[in-house]
Write a protein that holds these residues in place. Structure first.
Motif, mmCIF file in Angstrom:
data_model
loop_
_atom_site.group_PDB
_atom_site.id
_atom_site.type_symbol
_atom_site.label_atom_id
_atom_site.label_comp_id
_atom_site.label_asym_id
_atom_site.label_seq_id
_atom_site.Cartn_x
_atom_site.Cartn_y
_atom_site.Cartn_z
ATOM 1 N N MET A 1 35.396 42.323 54.667
ATOM 2 C CA MET A 1 35.649 40.890 54.834
ATOM 3 C C MET A 1 37.082 40.528 54.433
ATOM 4 S SD MET A 1 32.023 39.282 53.463
ATOM 5 C CE MET A 1 32.585 37.575 53.517
ATOM 6 N N GLY A 2 37.857 41.526 54.001
ATOM 7 C CA GLY A 2 39.270 41.306 53.731
ATOM 8 C C GLY A 2 39.656 41.197 52.271
ATOM 9 N N HIS A 3 38.680 41.371 51.363
ATOM 10 C CA HIS A 3 38.991 41.288 49.935
ATOM 11 C C HIS A 3 39.422 42.658 49.419
ATOM 12 C CE1 HIS A 3 37.336 37.308 50.093
ATOM 13 N NE2 HIS A 3 36.149 37.746 50.451
ATOM 14 N N SER A 4 40.386 42.661 48.525
ATOM 15 C CA SER A 4 40.914 43.936 48.015
ATOM 16 C C SER A 4 40.518 44.224 46.576
ATOM 17 C CB SER A 4 42.434 43.960 48.142
ATOM 18 O OG SER A 4 43.021 42.855 47.461
ATOM 19 N N VAL A 5 40.113 43.180 45.835
ATOM 20 C CA VAL A 5 39.605 43.354 44.462
ATOM 21 C C VAL A 5 38.354 42.503 44.346
ATOM 22 C CG1 VAL A 5 40.117 43.242 42.001
ATOM 23 C CG2 VAL A 5 41.987 43.595 43.637
ATOM 24 N N ILE A 6 37.242 43.123 43.972
ATOM 25 C CA ILE A 6 35.961 42.423 43.946
ATOM 26 C C ILE A 6 35.232 42.701 42.637
ATOM 27 C CG2 ILE A 6 33.793 42.000 45.148
ATOM 28 C CD1 ILE A 6 36.136 44.152 47.000
ATOM 29 N N ALA B 1 37.398 36.233 37.510
ATOM 30 C CA ALA B 1 37.880 37.043 36.388
ATOM 31 C C ALA B 1 37.222 38.416 36.417
ATOM 32 C CB ALA B 1 37.567 36.341 35.067
ATOM 33 N N LEU B 2 38.010 39.442 36.266
ATOM 34 C CA LEU B 2 37.440 40.784 36.115
ATOM 35 C C LEU B 2 36.711 40.858 34.787
ATOM 36 C CD1 LEU B 2 40.350 43.054 37.427
ATOM 37 C CD2 LEU B 2 38.243 42.412 38.619
ATOM 38 N N GLY B 3 35.542 41.476 34.794
ATOM 39 C CA GLY B 3 34.713 41.523 33.597
ATOM 40 C C GLY B 3 34.725 42.845 32.875
ATOM 41 N N GLY B 4 35.686 43.715 33.199
ATOM 42 C CA GLY B 4 35.790 44.987 32.489
ATOM 43 C C GLY B 4 34.976 46.097 33.102
ATOM 44 N N THR B 5 33.947 45.740 33.852
ATOM 45 C CA THR B 5 33.096 46.736 34.491
ATOM 46 C C THR B 5 32.505 46.147 35.759
ATOM 47 O OG1 THR B 5 31.259 48.273 34.121
ATOM 48 C CG2 THR B 5 30.995 46.048 33.253
ATOM 49 N N GLY B 6 31.998 47.020 36.629
ATOM 50 C CA GLY B 6 31.362 46.545 37.843
ATOM 51 C C GLY B 6 32.312 45.955 38.858
ATOM 52 N N PHE B 7 33.568 46.410 38.864
ATOM 53 C CA PHE B 7 34.496 45.879 39.856
ATOM 54 C C PHE B 7 35.101 47.001 40.692
ATOM 55 C CE2 PHE B 7 37.385 46.572 36.258
ATOM 56 C CZ PHE B 7 38.554 47.051 36.852
ATOM 57 N N VAL B 8 35.566 46.612 41.871
ATOM 58 C CA VAL B 8 36.119 47.540 42.852
ATOM 59 C C VAL B 8 37.492 47.041 43.268
ATOM 60 C CG1 VAL B 8 35.918 48.215 45.288
ATOM 61 C CG2 VAL B 8 33.942 48.435 43.771
ATOM 62 N N ASN C 1 50.932 38.322 41.327
ATOM 63 C CA ASN C 1 51.418 39.001 42.528
ATOM 64 C C ASN C 1 50.769 38.457 43.799
ATOM 65 O OD1 ASN C 1 53.262 41.563 41.924
ATOM 66 N ND2 ASN C 1 51.806 41.353 40.233
ATOM 67 N N GLY C 2 50.194 37.258 43.677
ATOM 68 C CA GLY C 2 49.663 36.587 44.849
ATOM 69 C C GLY C 2 48.334 37.102 45.350
ATOM 70 N N LYS C 3 47.603 37.814 44.508
ATOM 71 C CA LYS C 3 46.314 38.372 44.911
ATOM 72 C C LYS C 3 45.174 37.640 44.202
ATOM 73 C CE LYS C 3 48.486 42.854 45.701
ATOM 74 N NZ LYS C 3 48.671 42.587 47.145
ATOM 75 N N ARG C 4 43.973 37.828 44.709
ATOM 76 C CA ARG C 4 42.794 37.152 44.181
ATOM 77 C C ARG C 4 41.704 38.168 43.873
ATOM 78 N NH1 ARG C 4 46.298 33.993 44.424
ATOM 79 N NH2 ARG C 4 46.389 31.954 45.446
ATOM 80 N N VAL C 5 40.893 37.856 42.875
ATOM 81 C CA VAL C 5 39.687 38.641 42.602
ATOM 82 C C VAL C 5 38.524 37.922 43.275
ATOM 83 C CG1 VAL C 5 38.130 39.545 40.846
ATOM 84 C CG2 VAL C 5 40.601 39.448 40.390
#
Length: 422
Positions: A166-171, A212-219, A248-252
């Motif tokens: 779907m175009g997301h780079s950090v999830i 917000a990244l939660g430290g675990t469970g992210f890609v 750097n203009g990116k989103r989680v």
């Protein structure tokens, strides 16, 4: 006369401070309340099964003395609904003096052992492993970061595969709990996470802000990792990297149906140590990134940067709330009669406090987590919430201390047991 003047001056100062804190806290409350409204109703998304299997994952588990739980975590990962040739499980046995590496190999993981007495902590371990990945002939589309005690839902990689297409780079995946029923501490932890998932993460995803990244469970994709590198090595490496992404203009992004279950602390002292580390890292990140994010937000009209800057103020907001409570109590004790404490205004304040505290029950119910035992834990939620005040204050004071405090994990559970209990 001097005594009267002194009391009048003291009353004016306390009153002025009281008003300032009330206004600031009210503005913040209104802002977060407005954002939360967008998480009330879930939007319909395409099914993960409608997307082809395209992405290959390198699953990285940083483990320090986790022999009691690492086996179940690996077995859970091996049983997910995703082709086995499309992901590899790597365990970083980081400064271990137990059988973590041996147990991980026995269960089929690829194990790398790391020993470094100076650069301790998850952030350093990940940085070290990312360098190893870059040297490998095997190529991956994305990396998945998990903790050693984690269990994931069977659809976890399917959902992440969907989000990447779907175009997301950090999830970031949905942060759930393995053991919400163990103690009142683990129960209140779980309630806090469920509320955050629904009222903080989900609405920001819908609004195009950064979660917000939660430290675990992210890609995250290998492209992002190669572009930005990984220098997030503070006590809250997840928050540090989240802020660098936004700068750097990116989103989680947020994957509400990709669930990761981790073990919540059982005892209050264990909880206090963990949360103090979080507040230390949070305060550290605030001093380094708040100004940069605010400037970027104003200059580029980037609401995600402004929102992230406000999030960095969390420890200060908690402490400010504690000061407001103390000043209010002092104001009542010094300048109010007992009958005024129970006036209409006083009763209204108590009622509003209870409403804001317990309205969260509704959202726990919406999330499908409300049981009779969880409902009882709401009785202790105010106590749990108040403990954040000294924790945040100590975290601010010790923000420059970098010593990592390991949280012991002992709850070795199968994913089937966790989901059945849910």
């Amino acid at each position: 006369m001097n005594t009267i003047n002194s009391l009048s001056t003291l009353k004016f100062i306390i009153g002025a401070v009281n008003v300032v804190f009330q206004v600031l806290l009210l503005l913040i409350l209104v802002y977060y309340g407005f954002i939360s409204l967008f998480g009330l109703v879930r939007r319909k998304e395409p099914s993960a099964f409608s997307f082809p299997i395209k992405n290959k994952f390198a699953v990285l588990i940083s483990a320090h003395n986790e022999e009691l739980v690492i086996g179940k975590s690996i077995e859970c990962l091996k049983s997910v609904n995703y082709p086995s040739h499309m992901y590899d499980i790597y365990v970083i046995a980081d400064n271990c003096d137990d059988a973590t590496a041996e147990v991980a190999r026995k269960h089929g993981a690829i194990v790398y052992e790391r020993f470094d007495d100076k650069r301790k902590g998850k952030g350093f371990a990940l940085k070290w492993m990312f360098e190893k990945l870059a040297e490998m002939d095997e190529k991956y589309d994305a990396v998945c970061i998990l903790d050693a005690d984690n269990l994931v839902s069977s659809n976890f990689f399917l959902e992440m595969n969907k989000q990447l297409q779907m175009g997301h780079s950090v999830i970031q995946g949905y942060l759930d709990s393995k053991n919400p029923y163990d103690t009142w501490v683990s129960g209140n932890y779980s309630i806090s996470y469920w509320i955050s998932n629904r009222l903080f993460q989900l609405p920001r995803y819908y609004l195009g802000l950064s979660c917000a990244l939660g430290g675990t469970g992210f890609v995250m994709t290998m492209d992002v990792l190669n572009e930005l590198g990984w220098d997030a090595t503070c006590l809250t490496e997840d928050l540090e990297f989240s802020m660098k992404l936004v700068l750097n203009g990116k989103r989680v992004a947020w994957a509400h149906d990709a669930k990761v279950y981790d073990e919540k602390p059982l005892k209050l002292l264990q909880s206090l140590r963990q949360r103090k580390r979080w507040m230390q890292g949070h305060s550290d990140c605030a001093t380094r990134f708040f100004k940069k994010l605010l400037i970027k937000g104003i200059k580029d009209k980037d609401m995600a940067a402004i929102d992230s800057a406000l999030y960095l103020l969390q420890p200060f907001i908690i402490v400010a709330n504690g000061i407001f409570m103390a000043v209010s109590a002092l104001n009542i004790l010094l300048f109010s009669n007992l009958d005024k404490i129970f006036s209409v205004k006083g009763i209204l304040a108590i009622i509003l406090t209870l409403i804001f505290t317990y309205i969260s029950i509704i959202f726990v119910f919406i999330e499908g987590k409300l049981t009779s035992k969880i409902a009882k834990y709401f009785l202790t939620l105010p106590i749990y919430s108040i403990t954040w005040i000294p924790i945040a204050l100590l975290g601010m004071i010790d923000k420059d201390k970098k010593e990592w405090v390991h949280t012991l994990h002992t709850r070795s559970l199968d994913i089937a047991d966790v989901e059945k209990a849910k």
